[in-house]
Design an enzyme around this catalytic site. Structure first.
Site, PDB file in Angstrom:
ATOM      1  CG  HIS A  98      -5.132  -4.223   0.476  1.00 32.92           C
ATOM      2  ND1 HIS A  98      -5.230  -3.606  -0.750  1.00 32.92           N
ATOM      3  CD2 HIS A  98      -3.806  -4.399   0.706  1.00 32.92           C
ATOM      4  CE1 HIS A  98      -4.015  -3.406  -1.250  1.00 32.92           C
ATOM      5  NE2 HIS A  98      -3.133  -3.875  -0.380  1.00 32.92           N
ATOM      6  CB  CYS A 123     -11.025  -1.426  -1.458  1.00 34.30           C
ATOM      7  SG  CYS A 123      -9.811  -0.560  -2.478  1.00 34.30           S
ATOM      8  NE  ARG A 170      -3.847  -0.086   2.160  1.00 36.45           N
ATOM      9  CZ  ARG A 170      -3.823   1.068   2.810  1.00 36.45           C
ATOM     10  NH1 ARG A 170      -2.855   1.326   3.678  1.00 36.45           N
ATOM     11  NH2 ARG A 170      -4.730   1.994   2.573  1.00 36.45           N
TER      12      ARG A 170
END
Length: 235
Positions: free
Chosen positions: A81, A123, A24
């Site tokens: 995530h 997300c 990330r």
């Protein structure tokens, strides 16, 4: 609630790179922004990097067991995530509700009646928001028994089912905007007013990508509030 009714507030920041998923890039910038912003607001900040789901649970369970009698609020920021309803530890997905449920009124009694704020930069699916053209412009509870789910606020970087954007050097759109709006308005505006401005700021971003179908995309955060009082970060 005026956050300065007591001297100390508690804040956790969990930054993760899940196993088998892409690094990330930009998350270090997010973590630095969060740390600086909430320390400025008077929070005691604890950072935890690259934890498994079980480790996340253990960290927050220990925090939930603490005595928060001398604290006026609690904040947890998770950078990872994710999917809708799930956050990824370094070993895979973990249910968000299991983590947030540790702070319910019947499980963390020293935070009953106090704001418990959770910010999730992750997300919630793979859908992309292409945006739409517009031609307009705009600029005390006396209950003795509280619901166990009261006084939570969940601020998600995006709406259910959608992708959450992040700049590799500047950090995510959501965390950039959250920290900027807190720094600009925390001394004079109530939290929900600030978060409305965060939504507006994020909505102004557009993605830039050479990958087909990923250019010019938009994003809007999702704020879910069960707060029973107005919240000001005044000193």
């Amino acid at each position: 609630m005026d956050c300065n009714q007591v001297k100390m507030r508690q804040m956790q920041n969990l930054s993760l790179v899940p196993k088998g998923m892409s690094f990330r890039s930009g998350t270090d910038a997010d973590a630095a922004h969060i740390r600086d912003t909430f320390m400025t607001l008077g929070y005691k900040v604890n950072l935890h990097n690259d934890r498994t789901g079980k480790q996340m649970f253990d960290i927050l369970q220990n925090v939930a067991k603490d005595d928060h009698s001398n604290r006026s609020s609690f904040v947890c920021v998770v950078l990872s995530h994710g999917e809708d309803g799930l956050i990824y530890g370094t070993d895979g997905p973990f249910e968000l509700k299991i983590l947030t449920g540790l702070f319910r009124g019947d499980r963390c009694k020293s935070l009953v009646g106090k704001p418990k704020l959770f910010f999730f930069q992750a997300c919630r699916g793979t859908e992309l928001d292409s945006g739409v053209e517009t031609d307009s412009s705009s600029e005390e509870n006396t209950c003795q028994k509280m619901p166990v789910e009261a006084d939570f606020l969940y601020a998600y970087s995006t709406v259910p089912g959608y992708y959450s954007w992040r700049n590799s050097s500047e950090g995510s759109w959501f965390i950039q905007s959250l920290c900027l709006m807190l720094k600009q308005h925390a001394k004079k505006l109530e939290l929900m007013q600030i978060l409305t401005r965060v939504n507006r700021k994020v909505a102004q971003f557009s993605s830039y990508s050479n990958q087909p179908g990923f250019h010019g995309k938009k994003q809007i955060p999702c704020i879910v509030s069960m707060l029973t009082k107005e919240l000001y970060f005044t000193h």
